[in-house]
Design an enzyme around this catalytic site. Structure first.
Site, PDB file in Angstrom:
ATOM      1  N   SER A   1       0.808  -1.222   0.000  1.00 43.61           N
ATOM      2  CA  SER A   1       0.000   0.000   0.000  1.00 43.61           C
ATOM      3  C   SER A   1       0.841   1.273   0.000  1.00 43.61           C
ATOM      4  O   SER A   1       0.525   2.217  -0.743  1.00 43.61           O
ATOM      5  CB  SER A   1      -0.967  -0.002   1.191  1.00 43.61           C
ATOM      6  OG  SER A   1      -1.962  -0.984   1.012  1.00 43.61           O
TER       7      SER A   1
ATOM      8  N   THR B   1      -5.854  -3.593   6.899  1.00 46.21           N
ATOM      9  CA  THR B   1      -5.778  -4.975   6.468  1.00 46.21           C
ATOM     10  C   THR B   1      -6.028  -5.861   7.682  1.00 46.21           C
ATOM     11  O   THR B   1      -6.406  -5.379   8.756  1.00 46.21           O
ATOM     12  CB  THR B   1      -4.419  -5.252   5.784  1.00 46.21           C
ATOM     13  OG1 THR B   1      -4.426  -6.567   5.249  1.00 46.21           O
ATOM     14  CG2 THR B   1      -3.256  -5.076   6.745  1.00 46.21           C
TER      15      THR B   1
ATOM     16  N   LYS C   1     -10.185  -5.262   9.903  1.00 43.41           N
ATOM     17  CA  LYS C   1     -11.297  -4.817   9.067  1.00 43.41           C
ATOM     18  C   LYS C   1     -12.644  -4.847   9.787  1.00 43.41           C
ATOM     19  O   LYS C   1     -13.522  -4.041   9.486  1.00 43.41           O
ATOM     20  CB  LYS C   1     -11.361  -5.651   7.789  1.00 43.41           C
ATOM     21  CG  LYS C   1     -10.177  -5.426   6.860  1.00 43.41           C
ATOM     22  CD  LYS C   1     -10.316  -6.205   5.572  1.00 43.41           C
ATOM     23  CE  LYS C   1      -9.148  -5.970   4.636  1.00 43.41           C
ATOM     24  NZ  LYS C   1      -9.304  -6.676   3.342  1.00 43.41           N
TER      25      LYS C   1
ATOM     26  N   ASN D   1     -12.083  -1.530   4.994  1.00 39.91           N
ATOM     27  CA  ASN D   1     -10.660  -1.468   4.663  1.00 39.91           C
ATOM     28  C   ASN D   1     -10.192  -0.035   4.425  1.00 39.91           C
ATOM     29  O   ASN D   1      -9.018   0.192   4.137  1.00 39.91           O
ATOM     30  CB  ASN D   1     -10.345  -2.334   3.434  1.00 39.91           C
ATOM     31  CG  ASN D   1     -10.748  -1.669   2.130  1.00 39.91           C
ATOM     32  OD1 ASN D   1     -11.732  -0.927   2.075  1.00 39.91           O
ATOM     33  ND2 ASN D   1      -9.998  -1.936   1.074  1.00 39.91           N
TER      34      ASN D   1
ATOM     35  N   ASP E   1     -12.565  -2.985  -1.415  1.00 40.59           N
ATOM     36  CA  ASP E   1     -12.234  -4.292  -1.985  1.00 40.59           C
ATOM     37  C   ASP E   1     -13.316  -4.748  -2.970  1.00 40.59           C
ATOM     38  O   ASP E   1     -13.010  -5.294  -4.035  1.00 40.59           O
ATOM     39  CB  ASP E   1     -12.092  -5.344  -0.882  1.00 40.59           C
ATOM     40  CG  ASP E   1     -10.807  -5.198  -0.083  1.00 40.59           C
ATOM     41  OD1 ASP E   1      -9.817  -4.709  -0.650  1.00 40.59           O
ATOM     42  OD2 ASP E   1     -10.798  -5.572   1.107  1.00 40.59           O
TER      43      ASP E   1
ATOM     44  N   GLY F   1     -12.931 -17.751   3.367  1.00 40.88           N
ATOM     45  CA  GLY F   1     -12.482 -16.815   4.383  1.00 40.88           C
ATOM     46  C   GLY F   1     -13.054 -15.425   4.180  1.00 40.88           C
ATOM     47  O   GLY F   1     -14.050 -15.231   3.482  1.00 40.88           O
TER      48      GLY F   1
ATOM     49  N   GLY G   1      -3.913 -10.667  -7.993  1.00 41.58           N
ATOM     50  CA  GLY G   1      -4.034  -9.908  -6.758  1.00 41.58           C
ATOM     51  C   GLY G   1      -3.541  -8.481  -6.874  1.00 41.58           C
ATOM     52  O   GLY G   1      -4.070  -7.583  -6.220  1.00 41.58           O
TER      53      GLY G   1
END
Length: 277
Positions: free
Chosen positions: A19, A64, A68, A89, A105, A130, A238
């Site tokens: 980031s 992260t 969250k 986030n 996201d 998840g 990703g």
């Protein structure tokens, strides 16, 4: 000259986060020379104290794992998008002092897919169950016309995914992880599992694959992504997700649109290639 502002990414562990690379590249491109973006190792226990200590120069935070959900009670407001998956986030500090939470996201996933020409699919498969899988379901709620099959390892995970499906209005069907090779026949496959988990599926890529969205960015390509691409399938990675969600964060925190997507992606690619932050 811009007004000096601060932003940062919080999490634990956080040393690996890209980031700062992405946001600093955006600031440079936008001419925000007085803005800074850092990373802080903060866990759930330390989050309230960290948030309480922030002063007026702060523009926003990226969050992260494992923060969250933990941040939600500390905020003055949460967007509908973030509330839909109980995950924030992005925190933006409004001029009136309020701390507002959002989730980039979900729209970041949709933007990454649309960039590769995926606007609508008739069905999809999700590998894993998840936290990222719930965001994937929220994104699929907007682009998938039919059922989403989730491939999971336990009855508890199956219940969670069914629950998210009901909440998000997605027709979620459950399959055991042992049946995961069948997932690869879907027009869109979203892999949300940790590194190495899908390596066993690499050789199972179909002759005419659809689109694979693998949310990992390091190591890259994953074995599954490499096998998919070798068969001619479209692959969204990703880094694509990371860049698109960061673009939205930069726009919210700085108020400047559009954020420089190309410069941010190039900076991320250099960092992953060993070019440094």
């Amino acid at each position: 000259m811009s007004t000096p502002k601060r932003a940062a990414v919080l999490g634990s562990p956080i040393a690996h986060s890209l980031s700062p690379v992405l946001h600093r590249a955006a600031y440079a491109e936008l001419g925000l020379s007085d803005w800074s973006y850092d990373r802080f190792e903060v866990d759930e226990a330390g989050l309230p104290g960290f948030m309480a200590g922030l002063e007026g120069a702060w523009a926003g935070l990226s969050l992260t794992m494992p923060l969250k959900r933990a941040v939600i009670p500390l905020l003055d407001g949460v967007s509908d998008t973030a509330a839909s998956v109980e995950a924030v986030n992005t925190v933006v500090f409004a001029e009136d002092g309020r701390k507002l939470g959002d989730n980039t996201d979900i729209p970041g996933m949709i933007a990454a897919l649309r960039e590769r020409g995926v606007d609508r699919v008739e069905s999809a498969a999700v590998l894993g169950a998840g936290a990222t899988a719930s965001s994937a379901l929220a994104a699929l709620a907007q682009i998938c016309a039919g059922p989403v099959t989730a491939y999971v390892r336990s009855a508890a995970r199956a219940r969670e995914m069914r629950g998210w499906g009901e909440r998000l209005g997605v027709d979620v069907r459950i399959a055991d992880w042992a049946e995961a090779p069948a997932a690869l026949e879907a027009p869109l496959v979203v892999a949300t599992t940790p590194a190495g988990t899908t390596d066993e599926l690499a050789a199972e890529a179909p002759e005419r694959p659809g689109t694979l969205f693998d949310v990992l960015y390091e190591p890259w390509p994953t074995a599954l992504a490499a096998g998919w691409a070798a068969r001619g399938g479209a692959v969204v990675g990703g880094l694509d997700l990371l860049v698109h969600q960061a673009v939205l964060q930069v726009e919210q925190m700085t108020g400047r649109k559009p954020a420089p997507l190309a410069a941010m992606r190039a900076a991320g690619e250099r960092a992953l290639a060993g070019g440094g932050a």
